[in-house]
Design a protein around this motif. Structure first.
Motif, PDB file in Angstrom:
ATOM      1  N   LEU A  27       0.848  -1.187   0.000  1.00 28.83           N
ATOM      2  CA  LEU A  27       0.000   0.000   0.000  1.00 28.83           C
ATOM      3  C   LEU A  27       0.889   1.245   0.000  1.00 28.83           C
ATOM      4  CD1 LEU A  27      -3.069   0.471   0.057  1.00 28.83           C
ATOM      5  CD2 LEU A  27      -2.928   0.643   2.536  1.00 28.83           C
ATOM      6  N   ASN A  28       0.699   2.091  -1.014  1.00 30.44           N
ATOM      7  CA  ASN A  28       1.530   3.290  -1.123  1.00 30.44           C
ATOM      8  C   ASN A  28       1.013   4.387  -0.199  1.00 30.44           C
ATOM      9  OD1 ASN A  28       3.575   2.823  -3.347  1.00 30.44           O
ATOM     10  ND2 ASN A  28       1.681   2.065  -4.269  1.00 30.44           N
ATOM     11  N   ALA A  29       1.966   5.097   0.407  1.00 26.36           N
ATOM     12  CA  ALA A  29       1.613   6.149   1.358  1.00 26.36           C
ATOM     13  C   ALA A  29       2.343   7.439   1.028  1.00 26.36           C
ATOM     14  CB  ALA A  29       1.956   5.704   2.778  1.00 26.36           C
ATOM     15  N   ILE A  30       1.568   8.505   0.905  1.00 27.86           N
ATOM     16  CA  ILE A  30       2.144   9.840   0.772  1.00 27.86           C
ATOM     17  C   ILE A  30       2.338  10.401   2.177  1.00 27.86           C
ATOM     18  CG2 ILE A  30       1.572  12.220   0.107  1.00 27.86           C
ATOM     19  CD1 ILE A  30       0.160  11.083  -2.339  1.00 27.86           C
ATOM     20  N   VAL A  31       3.499  11.012   2.402  1.00 34.34           N
ATOM     21  CA  VAL A  31       3.737  11.650   3.699  1.00 34.34           C
ATOM     22  C   VAL A  31       3.829  13.159   3.482  1.00 34.34           C
ATOM     23  CG1 VAL A  31       5.206  11.759   5.745  1.00 34.34           C
ATOM     24  CG2 VAL A  31       5.012   9.614   4.470  1.00 34.34           C
ATOM     25  N   LEU A  32       2.915  13.883   4.104  1.00 35.40           N
ATOM     26  CA  LEU A  32       2.964  15.348   4.037  1.00 35.40           C
ATOM     27  C   LEU A  32       4.146  15.833   4.868  1.00 35.40           C
ATOM     28  CD1 LEU A  32      -0.870  15.942   4.617  1.00 35.40           C
ATOM     29  CD2 LEU A  32       0.358  15.932   2.421  1.00 35.40           C
ATOM     30  N   ASP A  33       4.792  16.907   4.432  1.00 40.12           N
ATOM     31  CA  ASP A  33       5.960  17.407   5.161  1.00 40.12           C
ATOM     32  C   ASP A  33       5.617  17.806   6.589  1.00 40.12           C
ATOM     33  OD1 ASP A  33       7.374  17.007   2.903  1.00 40.12           O
ATOM     34  OD2 ASP A  33       7.838  19.123   2.492  1.00 40.12           O
ATOM     35  N   ARG A  34       4.381  18.304   6.786  1.00 37.99           N
ATOM     36  CA  ARG A  34       3.998  18.760   8.116  1.00 37.99           C
ATOM     37  C   ARG A  34       2.661  18.162   8.528  1.00 37.99           C
ATOM     38  NH1 ARG A  34       3.199  24.330   8.461  1.00 37.99           N
ATOM     39  NH2 ARG A  34       2.787  24.423   6.242  1.00 37.99           N
ATOM     40  N   ALA A  35       2.518  17.903   9.826  1.00 34.58           N
ATOM     41  CA  ALA A  35       1.228  17.440  10.337  1.00 34.58           C
ATOM     42  C   ALA A  35       0.306  18.644  10.419  1.00 34.58           C
ATOM     43  CB  ALA A  35       1.407  16.803  11.715  1.00 34.58           C
ATOM     44  N   LEU A  69      -4.830  20.559   6.207  1.00 38.49           N
ATOM     45  CA  LEU A  69      -4.161  20.199   4.956  1.00 38.49           C
ATOM     46  C   LEU A  69      -4.469  18.743   4.595  1.00 38.49           C
ATOM     47  CD1 LEU A  69      -2.108  20.588   2.645  1.00 38.49           C
ATOM     48  CD2 LEU A  69      -0.315  19.912   4.255  1.00 38.49           C
ATOM     49  N   ARG A  70      -4.340  17.869   5.582  1.00 37.21           N
ATOM     50  CA  ARG A  70      -4.600  16.456   5.338  1.00 37.21           C
ATOM     51  C   ARG A  70      -6.012  16.258   4.789  1.00 37.21           C
ATOM     52  NH1 ARG A  70      -5.899  11.592   9.432  1.00 37.21           N
ATOM     53  NH2 ARG A  70      -7.847  12.736   9.325  1.00 37.21           N
ATOM     54  N   ASP A  71      -6.975  16.920   5.404  1.00 40.03           N
ATOM     55  CA  ASP A  71      -8.358  16.778   4.946  1.00 40.03           C
ATOM     56  C   ASP A  71      -8.532  17.357   3.545  1.00 40.03           C
ATOM     57  OD1 ASP A  71      -8.843  15.541   7.288  1.00 40.03           O
ATOM     58  OD2 ASP A  71      -9.965  17.183   8.223  1.00 40.03           O
ATOM     59  N   ALA A  77       0.244  10.306  12.275  1.00 36.61           N
ATOM     60  CA  ALA A  77      -1.185  10.109  12.016  1.00 36.61           C
ATOM     61  C   ALA A  77      -1.775  11.295  11.245  1.00 36.61           C
ATOM     62  CB  ALA A  77      -1.940   9.901  13.325  1.00 36.61           C
ATOM     63  N   GLY A  78      -1.153  12.457  11.384  1.00 38.15           N
ATOM     64  CA  GLY A  78      -1.631  13.643  10.679  1.00 38.15           C
ATOM     65  C   GLY A  78      -0.951  13.862   9.343  1.00 38.15           C
ATOM     66  N   ARG A  79      -0.029  12.964   8.983  1.00 35.74           N
ATOM     67  CA  ARG A  79       0.757  13.213   7.767  1.00 35.74           C
ATOM     68  C   ARG A  79       0.606  12.146   6.680  1.00 35.74           C
ATOM     69  NH1 ARG A  79       6.807  14.003   9.575  1.00 35.74           N
ATOM     70  NH2 ARG A  79       7.029  14.218   7.324  1.00 35.74           N
TER      71      ARG A  79
END
Ligand SMILES: *Cc1c(COP(=O)(O)O)cnc(C)c1O
Length: 394
Positions: free
Chosen positions: A324-332, A336-338, A379-381
């Motif tokens: 399963l591929n996962a994108i990680v946002l630079d910041r929590a 933004l996540r939503d 969890a936020g990224r």
């Protein structure tokens, strides 16, 4: 981050994911199964011969093939991965009033299996490099709260025994098994691996799920290969394997006609119909993994062009099945996540946040825990994006 930069980043991510999946028909599911003609032939054989239930040649063959594939000495097939973990923990000696160390960042099944035994999950933090249990920080935590008594590890704060450590290999990326095996040994605590997501992943060349006393796999519909529903217990210990088979088949003693059961067992055996799919799928698992790795490489390249997010790649000493591929946002950043999730799903690119960490669920808020700051942040990224093998040429 302003609303407009949020939207910019969300748009850039939608564009990158859109590039990767190419002209795949929308909606692109997060993960869809893929079956060979052999799978259909095997299932047809079950139906035409009537061998559809928990006795039948495919179940034993699937167990043998899985043992050969993973390098485990023994494999015992179950109705699902949660049931496999329930029994693996039982056989590792977990019982009422014990605590079991698990990552907070996991699917509910890891915590549920602990609770089935009337034991208590004890949440530990993850390493951002693996998204799995962090052995160094867990060692610190156990130094703080643990004590050795009667050859076992106890939580000084609760008085309860810490009966097992359960790493989980998030999205197929192996946790630091060197560190965790060593830690478990030093604390006289059995390691039980939740390798539900990591069939085909290895750590230093050894298959995940074979590092502890027991390990488990899952063949749920969204996993790298599926039997519809199913699981597997892996162990090198012949006695534990025999017990696993016995307990998962109602604890019935062999007899030509009498029904004698020597304990309360479970009706957890995988049916032949499911194993028929398993035999066919396992035979082509390496093809699926190859496709997954090519898809993952595409994602890595596409995300390089995005400022503000990267593709999670995991540690280098481990070979990931790239389930399963996962994108990680630079910041929590919850907003933004939503925004990214809404944009992806609106573009019919089915995407999901990583699970709610277990310690935030009402059921588990009172459970003991280590510092969980990395879990809170990740969890936020983390956002999972479409990962079906058939998105690339098989
Ligand atoms: C899928 C999964 C399981 C087992 O799930 P089943 O649906 O019961 O097969 C256990 N743990 C994790 C982390 C999983 O992802």
């Amino acid at each position: 981050m302003t609303a407009s930069t949020q939207i910019q980043l969300a748009d850039a991510i939608v564009k990158a994911v859109g590039q990767v999946v190419g002209d795949a028909p929308r909606l692109v599911p997060l993960h869809a199964p893929e079956f060979s003609d052999q799978a259909l032939a095997n299932v047809t054989e079950c139906v035409t011969t009537g061998w559809v239930s928990s006795a039948g040649a495919f179940v034993t063959r699937f167990e043998q093939d899985t043992a050969a594939y993973t390098g485990a000495a023994h494999a015992v097939a179950t109705v699902n991965g949660t049931a496999a973990l329930h029994i693996a923990l039982l056989l590792a000696g977990v019982g009422p009033d014990d605590e079991v160390i698990i990552p907070s960042l996991t699917f509910i099944a890891t915590a549920a299996a602990v609770s089935y035994l009337n034991a208590t999950p004890h949440f530990a933090d993850i390493d951002p490099a693996t998204l799995g249990l962090d052995p160094a920080r867990l060692a610190q935590h156990l130094d703080n709260i643990g004590e050795q008594r009667d050859g076992a590890c106890y939580n000084k704060q609760t008085g309860r025994r810490i009966a097992a450590i359960v790493p989980m290999h998030t999205f197929g990326h192996p946790a630091d098994l060197d560190g965790l095996v060593d830690l478990a040994q030093r604390h006289n605590t059995p390691l039980v691996e939740d390798a539900a997501e990591s069939l085909g992943s290895t750590f230093n060349g050894k298959h995940t799920g074979t590092f502890g006393r027991l390990g488990i796999l899952s063949y749920n519909g969204n996993k790298i290969m599926t039997t519809g529903g199913g699981g597997m217990i892996l162990t090198d210990d012949p006695d534990l394997a025999a017990q696993a088979k016995h307990i998962t088949t109602t604890a019935k003693l062999p007899h030509p006609y009498e029904y004698i059961h020597d304990r309360v067992g479970y009706n957890y055996r995988m049916p032949n119909l499911n194993a028929a799919l398993g035999v066919a799928e396992l035979a082509r698992l390496d093809t699926l993994i190859d496709a997954k790795r090519r898809l993952h490489a595409r994602y890595v390249r596409a995300l390089e062009a995005v400022d503000g997010a990267t593709m999670f790649t995991g540690p280098h000493h481990a070979e990931c099945n790239c389930w399963l591929n996962a994108i990680v946002l630079d910041r929590a950043d919850a907003e933004l996540r939503d925004a990214v999730l809404v944009a992806l799903n609106n573009a019919k690119l089915q995407s999901r946040p990583v699970w709610q960490p277990m310690h935030r669920l009402d059921t588990f808020t009172d459970c003991p825990r280590a510092d969980l700051s990395v879990t809170e942040e990740m969890a936020g990224r983390v956002i999972n994006v479409p990962s079906s093998a058939q998105l690339v040429e098989l």
